[in-house]
Scaffold this motif. Structure first.
Motif, PDB file in Angstrom:
ATOM      1  N   LEU A  74       0.830  -1.291  -0.062  1.00  0.00           N
ATOM      2  CA  LEU A  74      -0.176   0.195   0.206  1.00  0.00           C
ATOM      3  C   LEU A  74       0.748   1.397  -0.004  1.00  0.00           C
ATOM      4  N   SER A  75       2.190   1.059   0.850  1.00  0.00           N
ATOM      5  CA  SER A  75       2.833   2.505   0.731  1.00  0.00           C
ATOM      6  C   SER A  75       3.349   2.648  -0.592  1.00  0.00           C
ATOM      7  N   GLU A  76       3.763   1.478  -1.180  1.00  0.00           N
ATOM      8  CA  GLU A  76       4.327   2.002  -2.643  1.00  0.00           C
ATOM      9  C   GLU A  76       3.263   2.724  -3.583  1.00  0.00           C
ATOM     10  N   GLN A  77       2.125   2.077  -3.373  1.00  0.00           N
ATOM     11  CA  GLN A  77       0.859   2.637  -4.282  1.00  0.00           C
ATOM     12  C   GLN A  77       0.635   3.976  -3.935  1.00  0.00           C
ATOM     13  N   LEU A  78       1.013   4.470  -2.496  1.00  0.00           N
ATOM     14  CA  LEU A  78       0.581   5.777  -2.315  1.00  0.00           C
ATOM     15  C   LEU A  78       1.665   6.808  -2.453  1.00  0.00           C
ATOM     16  N   ILE A  79       2.765   6.664  -3.097  1.00  0.00           N
ATOM     17  CA  ILE A  79       3.691   7.683  -3.407  1.00  0.00           C
ATOM     18  C   ILE A  79       3.275   8.755  -4.394  1.00  0.00           C
ATOM     19  N   PRO A  80       2.535   8.571  -5.192  1.00  0.00           N
ATOM     20  CA  PRO A  80       2.017   9.345  -6.330  1.00  0.00           C
ATOM     21  C   PRO A  80       0.990  10.490  -5.439  1.00  0.00           C
ATOM     22  N   LEU A  81       0.361  10.131  -4.448  1.00  0.00           N
ATOM     23  CA  LEU A  81      -0.855  10.895  -3.596  1.00  0.00           C
ATOM     24  C   LEU A  81      -0.456  11.195  -2.499  1.00  0.00           C
ATOM     25  N   ALA A  82       0.586  10.701  -1.664  1.00  0.00           N
ATOM     26  CA  ALA A  82       0.750  11.195  -0.193  1.00  0.00           C
ATOM     27  C   ALA A  82       2.202  11.673  -0.088  1.00  0.00           C
ATOM     28  N   ALA A  83       2.495  12.913   0.554  1.00  0.00           N
ATOM     29  CA  ALA A  83       3.854  13.279   0.715  1.00  0.00           C
ATOM     30  C   ALA A  83       4.451  12.854   2.068  1.00  0.00           C
ATOM     31  N   THR A  84       3.409  12.596   3.000  1.00  0.00           N
ATOM     32  CA  THR A  84       3.920  12.507   4.399  1.00  0.00           C
ATOM     33  C   THR A  84       2.756  11.422   5.038  1.00  0.00           C
ATOM     34  N   ILE A  85       3.338  10.645   5.762  1.00  0.00           N
ATOM     35  CA  ILE A  85       2.481   9.505   6.456  1.00  0.00           C
ATOM     36  C   ILE A  85       3.138   9.391   7.955  1.00  0.00           C
ATOM     37  N   HIS A  86       2.622  10.000   9.033  1.00  0.00           N
ATOM     38  CA  HIS A  86       3.086   9.921  10.247  1.00  0.00           C
ATOM     39  C   HIS A  86       2.270   8.907  11.002  1.00  0.00           C
ATOM     40  N   ALA A  87       2.843   7.892  11.452  1.00  0.00           N
ATOM     41  CA  ALA A  87       2.164   6.887  12.275  1.00  0.00           C
ATOM     42  C   ALA A  87       2.521   6.497  13.707  1.00  0.00           C
ATOM     43  N   TYR A  88       1.581   6.959  14.721  1.00  0.00           N
ATOM     44  CA  TYR A  88       1.795   7.297  16.226  1.00  0.00           C
ATOM     45  C   TYR A  88       1.442   5.702  16.934  1.00  0.00           C
ATOM     46  N   ASP A  89       2.122   5.231  17.880  1.00  0.00           N
ATOM     47  CA  ASP A  89       1.551   4.487  18.870  1.00  0.00           C
ATOM     48  C   ASP A  89       0.666   5.154  20.116  1.00  0.00           C
ATOM     49  N   VAL A  90      -0.416   4.621  20.128  1.00  0.00           N
ATOM     50  CA  VAL A  90      -1.119   5.183  21.093  1.00  0.00           C
ATOM     51  C   VAL A  90      -1.195   4.592  22.494  1.00  0.00           C
ATOM     52  N   THR A  91      -1.134   5.243  23.400  1.00  0.00           N
ATOM     53  CA  THR A  91      -0.965   4.489  24.816  1.00  0.00           C
ATOM     54  C   THR A  91      -2.303   4.370  25.321  1.00  0.00           C
ATOM     55  N   ALA A  92      -3.411   5.430  25.189  1.00  0.00           N
ATOM     56  CA  ALA A  92      -4.766   5.331  25.793  1.00  0.00           C
ATOM     57  C   ALA A  92      -5.620   5.738  24.951  1.00  0.00           C
ATOM     58  N   ALA A  93      -6.815   5.233  24.798  1.00  0.00           N
ATOM     59  CA  ALA A  93      -7.834   5.860  24.060  1.00  0.00           C
ATOM     60  C   ALA A  93      -8.960   6.236  25.064  1.00  0.00           C
ATOM     61  N   LEU A  94      -9.239   7.095  25.722  1.00  0.00           N
ATOM     62  CA  LEU A  94     -10.163   7.482  26.750  1.00  0.00           C
ATOM     63  C   LEU A  94     -11.353   8.153  26.305  1.00  0.00           C
ATOM     64  N   THR A  95     -12.640   7.635  26.526  1.00  0.00           N
ATOM     65  CA  THR A  95     -13.971   8.147  26.076  1.00  0.00           C
ATOM     66  C   THR A  95     -14.477   8.383  27.609  1.00  0.00           C
ATOM     67  N   TYR A  96     -15.186   9.955  27.309  1.00  0.00           N
ATOM     68  CA  TYR A  96     -15.572  10.331  28.188  1.00  0.00           C
ATOM     69  C   TYR A  96     -17.128  10.788  28.017  1.00  0.00           C
ATOM     70  N   VAL A  97     -17.423  11.065  27.005  1.00  0.00           N
ATOM     71  CA  VAL A  97     -18.807  11.038  26.221  1.00  0.00           C
ATOM     72  C   VAL A  97     -19.002   9.814  25.399  1.00  0.00           C
ATOM     73  N   LYS A  98     -19.959   9.227  25.399  1.00  0.00           N
ATOM     74  CA  LYS A  98     -20.495   8.232  24.633  1.00  0.00           C
ATOM     75  C   LYS A  98     -21.806   8.049  24.449  1.00  0.00           C
ATOM     76  N   ASP A  99     -22.319   8.267  23.045  1.00  0.00           N
ATOM     77  CA  ASP A  99     -23.810   8.185  22.798  1.00  0.00           C
ATOM     78  C   ASP A  99     -24.586   9.399  23.408  1.00  0.00           C
ATOM     79  N   ALA A 100     -23.667  10.666  23.329  1.00  0.00           N
ATOM     80  CA  ALA A 100     -24.383  11.856  23.782  1.00  0.00           C
ATOM     81  C   ALA A 100     -24.714  11.647  25.301  1.00  0.00           C
ATOM     82  N   ARG A 101     -23.857  10.852  26.090  1.00  0.00           N
ATOM     83  CA  ARG A 101     -24.147  10.748  27.428  1.00  0.00           C
ATOM     84  C   ARG A 101     -22.875  10.900  28.206  1.00  0.00           C
TER      85      ARG A 101
END
Length: 265
Positions: free
Chosen positions: A231-258
């Motif tokens: 995929l990365s090879e296919q993206l060369i003509p279209l994407a100049a930068t791809i920054h991929a980060y490791d995530v340590t936490a995804a914290l949800t505070y509001v869910k389904d409007a609650r």
């Protein structure tokens, strides 16, 4: 890993991402804890929210996307983010409901952040894909993509919503997949006082992809796999930068409007 050409079913959203850099005149963890605590309460009280998540990224992030000739994959130290506020709105009028809380957030940002940048899209430009409904997510990564000069926004959106989504979902490793394609960045959308908003044109992003996996081993296999290298090879003509980060936490505070009594990890 097997691949598929069909994109999974998507639920279209109205959402925005605010990229965040915590202050450097205090320990990083002090800022991350304040964001997780007092600042989250201000945002969560916004009546226009359908969902509010804090995406905490690892302090050590040099760029997980495989090195590809012609695409910048190494994350510059001076632009490396500390986290993302992922905000999903109930509807187009939700910004009016949240004016009071936004004003409070404006004033509170200086207590924790040194730079904030909001990226927004029109309704439907954010898509949450049903890749593994109900299955737990034990590890995540988030990707920001900058399109190449001369590539139209329409062509780029099509790339993200078809080719990129199909290739990633086709690995069979994803438990969560969310994409956002952005309108042109404007400081006026989130021009908070006493906080930097410098965002040179050659540093601006045009899309993000949130990826969830069963565990870190699955995440590592995803980025090391043949499907992503291809995929990365296919993206060369279209994407100049791809920054991929490791995530340590995804914290949800509001869910389904609650507003949740306690954030969900």
């Amino acid at each position: 890993m097997s691949t598929s050409t069909a994109a999974p079913k998507a639920r279209k959203q109205l959402s925005s991402s605010i990229l965040l850099w915590v202050r450097t005149d205090q320990p990083r963890q002090t800022g991350m804890d304040y964001w997780k605590g007092p600042h989250s309460g201000i945002i969560s009280a916004n009546r226009g929210l359908k969902e509010y998540r804090q995406i905490h990224v690892a302090e050590d992030n040099v760029g997980r996307w495989p090195a590809t000739a012609g695409i910048a994959t190494a994350i510059p130290h001076d632009r490396k983010i500390d986290g993302i506020a992922e905000v999903t709105l109930k509807g187009v009028l939700s910004t009016l409901q949240g004016r009071k809380q936004n004003a409070m957030a404006y004033q509170d940002e200086i207590n924790v952040f040194r730079r904030t940048l909001l990226y927004a899209g029109l309704p439907g430009m954010s898509r949450w894909y049903d890749v593994a409904p109900g299955e737990p997510v034990g590890s995540r990564a988030v990707i920001y993509v900058r399109r190449r000069d001369g590539v139209s926004a329409r062509t780029f959106r099509k790339l993200v919503n078809t080719q990129l989504v199909s290739a990633m979902a086709g690995t069979g490793l994803l438990k969560e997949l969310r994409t956002q394609t952005f309108l042109p960045w404007s400081q006026k959308l989130w021009d908070t006082p006493n906080v930097a908003h410098d965002n040179p044109e050659d540093q601006r992003f045009h899309a993000s992809v949130m990826l969830g996996f069963a565990d870190d081993a699955a995440r590592d296999a995803f980025f090391a796999g043949d499907a992503i290298r291809g995929l990365s090879e296919q993206l060369i003509p279209l994407a100049a930068t791809i920054h991929a980060y490791d995530v340590t936490a995804a914290l949800t505070y509001v869910k389904d409007a609650r507003v949740l009594p306690h954030h969900e990890a």
